[in-house]
Enzyme design. Structure first.
Site, PDB file in Angstrom:
ATOM      1  CB  CYS A  63       5.134  -1.522  -2.238  1.00 19.71           C
ATOM      2  SG  CYS A  63       4.885   0.153  -2.826  1.00 19.71           S
ATOM      3  CG  HIS A  74       8.948  -3.486  -1.563  1.00 19.08           C
ATOM      4  ND1 HIS A  74       8.533  -2.352  -2.221  1.00 19.08           N
ATOM      5  CD2 HIS A  74       9.635  -3.056  -0.483  1.00 19.08           C
ATOM      6  CE1 HIS A  74       8.943  -1.291  -1.565  1.00 19.08           C
ATOM      7  NE2 HIS A  74       9.616  -1.686  -0.504  1.00 19.08           N
TER       8      HIS A  74
END
Length: 536
Positions: free
Chosen positions: A105, A159
């Site tokens: 991510c 993130h």
């Protein structure tokens, strides 16, 4: 493994499509038709004699979906119920071979937001902060904010829980729902998690106990429903400036929590397991992710990964995809209802793919095709081929220069992607010679091994290099013959010349793989949107 579901609720054998899928309201349709009519009248001149010099300033709606592989109806996956994303694809161009820079991510989102590759930013770890690594870079939303756009981030764009948010990119602070990463809706699930949380070593993260939950609740009680609600409120509000709105949905990231009605769309008897369940023959063991992301959950560790458990997990992933599709539909309906669709570029992007038992693996964190290939759909008002499919190789770093060009902004000269505007106009163009990704592992006693992936038109080539010893190990997959990457051909002597050729191309890097297309002036597309009001 049992699915957490409210007591007394049973699955329907022939479920009705949830109401969230019903799409655009009548008011939204009328608003959209009205906006088209206004543009048409402007283009006809309306009796005006002045020539407008300022190009129309387009809005941007960037939909980022966590852990979404191309498991969508518009990507040819049978049985997937994704009508809203499919409808968006009909209104734009789908990129069938889009690749992320890193299959995790944080670094994947850094590549999107900076237009730079991990080798440049140094952002290869999950919590890499690009602002610490390159303080003076101009991020994608920062470019728009500094040019006068209102820039907002809702949900998961950066993130983590806020430490990596970048105040220099957003006109307001990044917004997350109150129950950010508190995934569960059922009291018994929450109780189990809270109990486990007391012994959980990472106090900043939710204890990984339950992989699947099917609560009979409205979407607004789950984080992605809350994120959609906030996006709708924004879109239906007043806008004194054009906007760059990034909306980040959490699902289908683990745990697989979606309202029960979306699970009902996928009866267990209809769920098939992967047809490539074995780790690729001849591939190095460290190329595997060991399914560690999934096996961190207590219930899977206790139950094991038998076929029934695998079916439940696949079913849960699909239910989460349909749940997010419904939220995407609600946001797009609000865009139409506000009369903004004809002045807004819409992008739908998955940050990376996901293994669902493919190659014997679960999760992301590999260099395999299943982990690095992502969905990408771009819909631009009054441009190009509606419902087109571009088969050229494209990358996440390409979105920064694409959006800059579409909106008439001068992108930084050091970006490492290329604008996709030519492909939007003509999806059949020959494009990049290769797409590049990377992932690294740290092995006990052997140290760091860096894996660099190159996806060409036919082949997938991966080179692993051990930092300490300098040893190099290759993987080679012929996707023309072996789409599921079942056999590593790199050790076959008959492919030694091909391995040498591909190794040279990998080391030549992304600049040697760029398309042979003349760049457009920065305002060529945005100028074309401006109605010509001169009269004869």
């Amino acid at each position: 493994m049992a699915i957490a579901v409210e007591e007394g609720l049973e699955y329907l054998s022939s479920p009705m499509l949830p109401s969230e899928f019903h799409g655009i309201s009548l008011a939204g349709c009328l608003a959209r038709l009205l906006s088209v009519a206004v543009l048409a009248l402007a283009a006809a001149g309306c009796g005006q004699s002045e020539t407008v010099s300022e190009p129309q300033r387009l809005n941007v709606l960037l939909l980022c979906i966590d852990d979404l592989r191309p498991e969508l109806g518009c990507y040819g996956v049978e049985g997937m119920v994704t009508p809203n994303i499919d409808r968006l694809a009909e209104d734009g161009v789908s990129f069938s071979r889009a690749y992320c820079q890193v299959a995790t991510c944080g670094p994947s989102r850094v590549a999107l937001l900076t237009g730079l590759r991990p080798a440049t930013t140094g952002a290869i770890r999950q919590y890499s902060d690009y602002r610490e690594l390159i303080p003076d870079l101009v991020s994608l939303p920062q470019l728009f904010w500094e040019a006068g756009w209102q820039t907002r981030a809702l949900g998961k764009i950066h993130h983590g829980s806020g430490a990596l948010d970048d105040p220099r990119s957003w006109s307001e602070g990044c917004w997350r729902p109150d129950r950010w990463q508190r995934y569960y809706a059922l009291p018994e699930s929450r109780s189990r998690v809270e109990k486990a949380q007391e012994e959980w070593t990472r106090k900043d993260a939710v204890a990984r106990v339950i992989t699947c939950e099917a609560p009979d609740v409205p979407a607004s009680e789950l984080p992605d429903g809350m994120i959609a609600d906030e996006a709708i409120d924004f879109l239906l509000g007043s806008h004194e400036a054009p906007f760059f709105l990034a909306v980040g949905f959490l699902k289908p990231h683990l745990p697989f929590v979606a309202p029960k009605r979306f699970w009902d769309l996928y009866p267990e008897s209809d769920v098939s397991l992967t047809d490539a369940p074995e780790f690729p023959a001849g591939s190095p063991e460290f190329a595997s992710n060991s399914s560690s992301e999934l096996l961190a959950f207590q219930d899977v560790r206790e139950s094991g990964l038998g076929e029934d458990v695998q079916r439940t997990l696949i079913r849960g992933y699909k239910a989460c995809v349909s749940h997010v599709d419904a939220q995407v539909g609600r946001v797009l309906a609000a865009l139409d209802e506000a009369g903004l669709r004809e002045s807004t570029v819409v992008v739908l992007w998955g940050d990376h793919g996901w293994h669902l038992g493919d190659q014997g693996l679960w999760g992301k964190h590999t260099n395999f095709e299943r982990a690095i290939r992502t969905p990408l759909i771009v819909s631009v008002p009054n441009l190009g081929v509606l419902g087109g499919t571009a088969e050229g190789l494209v990358e996440s770093v390409d979105l920064y220069p694409t959006l800059a060009e579409l909106c008439g902004l001068a992108a930084p000269s050091d970006l490492e992607g290329v604008s996709l505007v030519p492909l939007l106009k003509d999806p059949g163009l020959d494009w990049k010679q290769a797409a590049f990704s990377e992932y690294f592992r740290t092995l006990p006693e052997l140290g760091r091994v860096s894996g660099h992936s190159m996806r060409t038109d036919r082949y997938h080539f991966i080179e692993w290099t051990f930092s300490e010893s300098g040893e190099v190990i290759h993987e080679l997959y012929d996707l023309g013959e072996d789409e599921a990457e079942r056999i590593n051909l790199a050790g076959d002597p008959s492919h030694s010349d091909l391995v040498g050729e591909l190794a040279e191309r990998l080391r030549a890097g992304w600049r040697a793989a760029l398309p042979m297309v003349e760049p457009q002036s920065k305002n060529e597309y945005s100028d074309s949107l401006q109605p010509n009001t001169e009269t004869d």
